[in-house]
Structures are given as C-alpha cells and as structure tokens.
Enzyme design. Sequence first.
Site, PDB file in Angstrom:
ATOM      1  N   SER A 183      41.641  37.681  42.998  1.00 44.87           N
ATOM      2  CA  SER A 183      43.058  37.396  42.755  1.00 44.87           C
ATOM      3  C   SER A 183      43.906  37.902  43.918  1.00 44.87           C
ATOM      4  CB  SER A 183      43.526  38.026  41.435  1.00 44.87           C
ATOM      5  OG  SER A 183      44.778  37.517  41.035  1.00 44.87           O
ATOM      6  N   PRO A 184      43.535  37.541  45.166  1.00 45.69           N
ATOM      7  CA  PRO A 184      44.199  38.127  46.338  1.00 45.69           C
ATOM      8  C   PRO A 184      45.624  37.652  46.566  1.00 45.69           C
ATOM      9  CG  PRO A 184      42.723  36.389  47.033  1.00 45.69           C
ATOM     10  CD  PRO A 184      42.486  36.577  45.558  1.00 45.69           C
ATOM     11  N   LEU A 185      46.050  36.613  45.853  1.00 47.49           N
ATOM     12  CA  LEU A 185      47.407  36.092  46.043  1.00 47.49           C
ATOM     13  C   LEU A 185      48.354  36.542  44.951  1.00 47.49           C
ATOM     14  CD1 LEU A 185      46.521  32.486  47.235  1.00 47.49           C
ATOM     15  CD2 LEU A 185      47.215  34.433  48.626  1.00 47.49           C
ATOM     16  N   GLY A 186      47.983  37.570  44.218  1.00 45.97           N
ATOM     17  CA  GLY A 186      48.858  38.091  43.185  1.00 45.97           C
ATOM     18  C   GLY A 186      50.224  38.455  43.741  1.00 45.97           C
ATOM     19  N   GLY A 187      51.257  37.924  43.131  1.00 44.03           N
ATOM     20  CA  GLY A 187      52.623  38.175  43.602  1.00 44.03           C
ATOM     21  C   GLY A 187      53.107  37.141  44.580  1.00 44.03           C
ATOM     22  N   TYR A 192      31.870  31.832  34.245  1.00 42.62           N
ATOM     23  CA  TYR A 192      32.989  30.955  34.594  1.00 42.62           C
ATOM     24  C   TYR A 192      32.790  29.591  33.944  1.00 42.62           C
ATOM     25  CZ  TYR A 192      34.455  34.389  38.106  1.00 42.62           C
ATOM     26  OH  TYR A 192      34.883  35.523  38.745  1.00 42.62           O
ATOM     27  N   HIS A 252      29.094  42.244  37.398  1.00 45.71           N
ATOM     28  CA  HIS A 252      30.471  41.793  37.208  1.00 45.71           C
ATOM     29  C   HIS A 252      31.424  42.909  36.773  1.00 45.71           C
ATOM     30  CE1 HIS A 252      32.700  37.793  36.217  1.00 45.71           C
ATOM     31  NE2 HIS A 252      33.505  38.668  36.749  1.00 45.71           N
TER      32      HIS A 252
END
Length: 292
Positions: free
Chosen positions: A208-212, A53, A128
């Site tokens: 990326s749990p907030l995708g959408g 990162y 990863h």
Amino acid sequence: MRHHELGDLAVSAIGLGAMPLSIEGRPDEARALATVHAALDAGVTLLDTADSYHPPGGEPGEGELLVARALAAYGGDRDAVLVATKGGRGRTGDGGWTVDGRPEHLRRAAEASARRLGTAAIGLYQLHKPDPAVPYAESLGAIRELLDAGTVRFAGVSNVDTEQILLAREILGERLVSVQNRYSPAVRDGEAELRLCAELGLAFLPWSPLGGISRSSLDGASAQQADPRFGAFHRVARAHGVSPQRVALAWLIARPGKVLPIPGASRPETARDSALATELVLAGAELTELGD
C-alpha cells in the site's frame, strides 16, 4: 529501470502488486492481463501475489492462477520475472481475513501455490502475517523446511516488527531476503523496520505504498489542507510534470537501503506510470520537503 538485489537475483526497483486484479472490485480478465503485460513491458520484473488474494467465497489461489495465465500469454521475455507469493492468510465469506501460521498449513499452502504458478520452486515465498496462536519460530521453521526441500528458493516475511525480523534472520539465515510491511506517505510508523532491513541488507517491500496519495482527485490546495505532507507531493509533482503517485514511489525508492515498492494497479496506464518512478530522481531539497 533501476534494479535491486534479492538474494542473488536482480529485480526491478518497482514491482507490481497484483492484489487488485483478483479480489473484490477486480477488473475483467482482459484488462487484468493487459495490466500485468503493461508492467512487464515497462521493465517490471517482480510480481507480488498471495494465495489469499481472491474475492469472498472464492477459491484460494485465484490471484496466483491469474499471474500464471498472464505470464503464459506474455509475448516478451519472462526469464527475468520473479513471482513472489505469500501464505498464511485466508478469506472469510463476508470479506474478512484470517491468519493460519501452523507449519502443516504453510507446507500444504506453499506446495499448492507452486502447482498453481506452474513452477518447481517458488521464487520468493513470504510468510504473510504472524499468527498469534502459533509461536513465530514454528511458522518460520516450516519456511526453513520448504527452503531445504527446494519448494521455495528465497523467503520473505510480512507485517512484522524488528524482533520478528531478527528471529527470521536467525532461523532462515541468508535465505531471508525481504520484508514486506505497510509504509507510505501516510503511514510512516515502520521506520525502525525499514532501517533494520537496510542494516541487514534485506529488501524492504512497502505494501500500500501510495497511501495518502491515492486521492488523485485532490488538487494541491486541497491536499495541503488535508495534510501538509500530501500537499508537498502534489507541489513536487507539478514541478516535474508527473503524477503525485509517481513522486511518492520515487520518494520511497530514495529511502535508506533497498526499498522496492509494490504498488497495485488495475489499469495498464497506472502500471506504466508506476514503473516510470524509477526514472524520477528527486533533489535533496525535494526529499526534505517530502519528509526525508
């Protein structure tokens, strides 16, 4: 703040994904540190980063060094904080991503991560991504060696399918405590992996749990038109007087097993809003509407 178990540790049911704080588009140092501190003040005790990162052309470990600086500057209790990092990926000069699952690379990478984090043993070290050029069992064998050597306390795997999870469990045993895969309101093709983790007692960390749902500019009608699922998150959010993002995280926490989302944040207010998702309890009818 609700908690989940990772091995013999109890961590907050919401973590902080530190990737946005150290890659391209990152905030300045002061805001990055304030974001981590806001999450910690809100009860978050899991910080997720990786040696890869960093911005294109940057040095490996910039994200780990940032997390270490944030913890060093934090005036509150740091004893319960678990830092999770990852090894096995890299960046190219043009912003691309590479994979390197060679055992010798993973051993060197983990040792370097431990030095940057300033710890004798990494709390949670995650492979990863499987390297198609290296047998997965060989990469996992390196993780097992790191566990045996005390460089790593607990292990996790990321971006894996059910067969790879079972192989990791076979090789790492009870010291495998987590799986980190992509899963969100928009990306739900990881149900088999999520349910296997529930059966095995492994924590499932959606990245990326907030995708959408990250399209915060969409009003409920526009979201409904774009995708009926997104509209449902906006409707439930209005009913509770909270953000759609908070509803999305509460929905994830309510999935089967130990689901521990790690939403990214680059502003203190975003980190605080995410942490509050652990206090939002959704009714059965709401979960059905959201796609339980």
